[in-house]
Design a protein around this motif. Sequence first.
Motif, mmCIF file in Angstrom:
data_model
loop_
_atom_site.group_PDB
_atom_site.id
_atom_site.type_symbol
_atom_site.label_atom_id
_atom_site.label_comp_id
_atom_site.label_asym_id
_atom_site.label_seq_id
_atom_site.Cartn_x
_atom_site.Cartn_y
_atom_site.Cartn_z
ATOM 1 N N VAL A 1 0.860 -1.184 0.000
ATOM 2 C CA VAL A 1 0.000 0.000 0.000
ATOM 3 C C VAL A 1 0.895 1.232 0.000
ATOM 4 N N PRO A 2 0.522 2.273 -0.734
ATOM 5 C CA PRO A 2 1.403 3.436 -0.880
ATOM 6 C C PRO A 2 1.409 4.337 0.342
ATOM 7 N N ILE A 3 2.593 4.879 0.628
ATOM 8 C CA ILE A 3 2.760 5.901 1.661
ATOM 9 C C ILE A 3 3.229 7.174 0.953
ATOM 10 N N GLY A 4 2.499 8.261 1.125
ATOM 11 C CA GLY A 4 2.818 9.449 0.363
ATOM 12 C C GLY A 4 2.430 9.244 -1.094
ATOM 13 N N ASP A 5 3.078 9.946 -1.990
ATOM 14 C CA ASP A 5 2.723 9.865 -3.399
ATOM 15 C C ASP A 5 3.611 8.932 -4.208
ATOM 16 N N GLN A 6 4.712 8.443 -3.612
ATOM 17 C CA GLN A 6 5.704 7.752 -4.432
ATOM 18 C C GLN A 6 6.096 6.368 -3.946
ATOM 19 N N HIS A 7 5.931 6.052 -2.678
ATOM 20 C CA HIS A 7 6.586 4.877 -2.115
ATOM 21 C C HIS A 7 5.594 3.889 -1.497
ATOM 22 N N LEU B 1 6.887 -1.419 1.654
ATOM 23 C CA LEU B 1 7.979 -2.371 1.469
ATOM 24 C C LEU B 1 9.169 -1.722 0.773
ATOM 25 N N GLU B 2 8.913 -0.820 -0.148
ATOM 26 C CA GLU B 2 10.012 -0.111 -0.812
ATOM 27 C C GLU B 2 10.809 0.703 0.200
ATOM 28 N N ILE B 3 10.113 1.388 1.101
ATOM 29 C CA ILE B 3 10.795 2.172 2.132
ATOM 30 C C ILE B 3 11.667 1.265 2.989
ATOM 31 N N VAL B 4 11.109 0.125 3.395
ATOM 32 C CA VAL B 4 11.857 -0.823 4.227
ATOM 33 C C VAL B 4 13.099 -1.319 3.501
ATOM 34 N N LEU B 5 12.971 -1.688 2.238
ATOM 35 C CA LEU B 5 14.109 -2.221 1.490
ATOM 36 C C LEU B 5 15.181 -1.161 1.278
ATOM 37 N N ARG B 6 14.780 0.075 1.029
ATOM 38 C CA ARG B 6 15.760 1.145 0.886
ATOM 39 C C ARG B 6 16.483 1.381 2.205
ATOM 40 N N GLN B 7 15.753 1.295 3.317
ATOM 41 C CA GLN B 7 16.395 1.460 4.626
ATOM 42 C C GLN B 7 17.396 0.342 4.893
ATOM 43 N N LEU B 8 17.004 -0.886 4.587
ATOM 44 C CA LEU B 8 17.896 -2.023 4.811
ATOM 45 C C LEU B 8 19.158 -1.904 3.961
ATOM 46 N N ALA B 9 18.994 -1.517 2.700
ATOM 47 C CA ALA B 9 20.154 -1.367 1.821
ATOM 48 C C ALA B 9 21.096 -0.290 2.343
ATOM 49 N N THR B 10 20.538 0.830 2.806
ATOM 50 C CA THR B 10 21.352 1.912 3.357
ATOM 51 C C THR B 10 22.085 1.462 4.616
ATOM 52 N N GLY C 1 6.645 -6.725 7.350
ATOM 53 C CA GLY C 1 6.762 -5.921 6.150
ATOM 54 C C GLY C 1 5.893 -4.687 6.137
ATOM 55 N N ASP C 2 5.287 -4.338 7.266
ATOM 56 C CA ASP C 2 4.391 -3.181 7.324
ATOM 57 C C ASP C 2 4.788 -2.214 8.442
ATOM 58 N N VAL C 3 6.091 -2.158 8.745
ATOM 59 C CA VAL C 3 6.585 -1.323 9.831
ATOM 60 C C VAL C 3 7.212 -0.059 9.255
ATOM 61 N N LEU C 4 6.822 1.075 9.805
ATOM 62 C CA LEU C 4 7.392 2.358 9.399
ATOM 63 C C LEU C 4 8.151 2.910 10.603
ATOM 64 N N THR C 5 9.491 2.925 10.517
ATOM 65 C CA THR C 5 10.309 3.324 11.654
ATOM 66 C C THR C 5 11.665 3.821 11.177
ATOM 67 N N ASP C 6 12.329 4.592 12.019
ATOM 68 C CA ASP C 6 13.691 5.027 11.707
ATOM 69 C C ASP C 6 14.715 4.294 12.571
ATOM 70 N N ILE C 7 14.357 3.114 13.071
ATOM 71 C CA ILE C 7 15.284 2.322 13.866
ATOM 72 C C ILE C 7 16.502 1.942 13.024
ATOM 73 N N ALA D 1 -0.408 11.109 6.523
ATOM 74 C CA ALA D 1 -0.436 12.497 6.966
ATOM 75 C C ALA D 1 0.939 12.966 7.437
ATOM 76 N N GLU D 2 1.720 12.052 8.018
ATOM 77 C CA GLU D 2 3.013 12.424 8.591
ATOM 78 C C GLU D 2 4.185 12.256 7.627
ATOM 79 N N PHE D 3 3.963 11.578 6.500
ATOM 80 C CA PHE D 3 5.102 11.139 5.700
ATOM 81 C C PHE D 3 5.918 12.292 5.122
ATOM 82 N N THR D 4 5.269 13.342 4.675
ATOM 83 C CA THR D 4 6.019 14.459 4.089
ATOM 84 C C THR D 4 7.029 15.013 5.084
ATOM 85 N N VAL D 5 6.619 15.135 6.333
ATOM 86 C CA VAL D 5 7.519 15.645 7.371
ATOM 87 C C VAL D 5 8.553 14.600 7.763
ATOM 88 N N ARG D 6 8.140 13.330 7.802
ATOM 89 C CA ARG D 6 9.016 12.260 8.284
ATOM 90 C C ARG D 6 9.939 11.699 7.206
#
Length: 237
Positions: free
Chosen positions: A26-32, A35-44, A106-112, A224-229
């Motif tokens: 499911v999309p978060i914001g307009d682009q992501h 799971l894409e966010i999670v994979l990008r975080q893991l790669a980083t 696969g549905d966790v949004l965090t900056d851990i 609602a929070e994604f643009t800021v986060r």
Amino acid sequence: MHAFILAGGKGVRLRPYTTALPKPLVPIGDQHAILEIVLRQLATAGFTHCTIAIGHLGEIIRAFVGDGSQWGMTIDYATEESPLGTMGALLILRDRLPETFLVMNGDVLTDIDYADVLRRHQASGAPLTIATYARKVSIDFGVLTTDAGRVVAFTEKPSVDYRVSMGVYGLSRSTLDGYTPGLPLGFDELVLDLLAAERPPYAYDFDGYWLDIGRPDDYDRANAEFTVRKPLLLKGA
């Protein structure tokens, strides 16, 4: 470093958003997608290999993620033909997993810091590491304690502080010894078995940003929070 992402659930609590899409997409914001966010975080964070457990609408996840090359990772899949619980999918590929690895929903949004979770797990020597988050529940009523028909204590509108599992874990492969591949294994069962065997998990306490995208109001809040986060969640990605 290896991560195992649990993405096989039906996302029933998030309907109607998950009627046509698996919850991790499911999309978060307009682009992501989540799971894409999670994979990008893991790669980083330095993870080079990832296994994704898929089930409900799993082919859509496979088509979206592919082999992981777009994130500089190698990604393979564990397919659940029937629901296997939170940890059951791990048993399918147990012999192909490294001795220590990260497990996450696969549905966790965090900056851990996922890499730090794994490092701390390795250093702890514990069979399982559980990332925990502080929660507070406020009770809107006066709470009574009774004994043999008498009120023996009273608290007006108390609040309860506790820590919850974030759905992010460090795990040692040997912890899965003794469980049968193909049979369901829940996170709750694994933790209770470890406690009964006097092999307590290690707690990785985290107090940054965390949101479990489990219900429509959680999903609405994430959007609602994604643009800021976004700079926090995708820093360096």
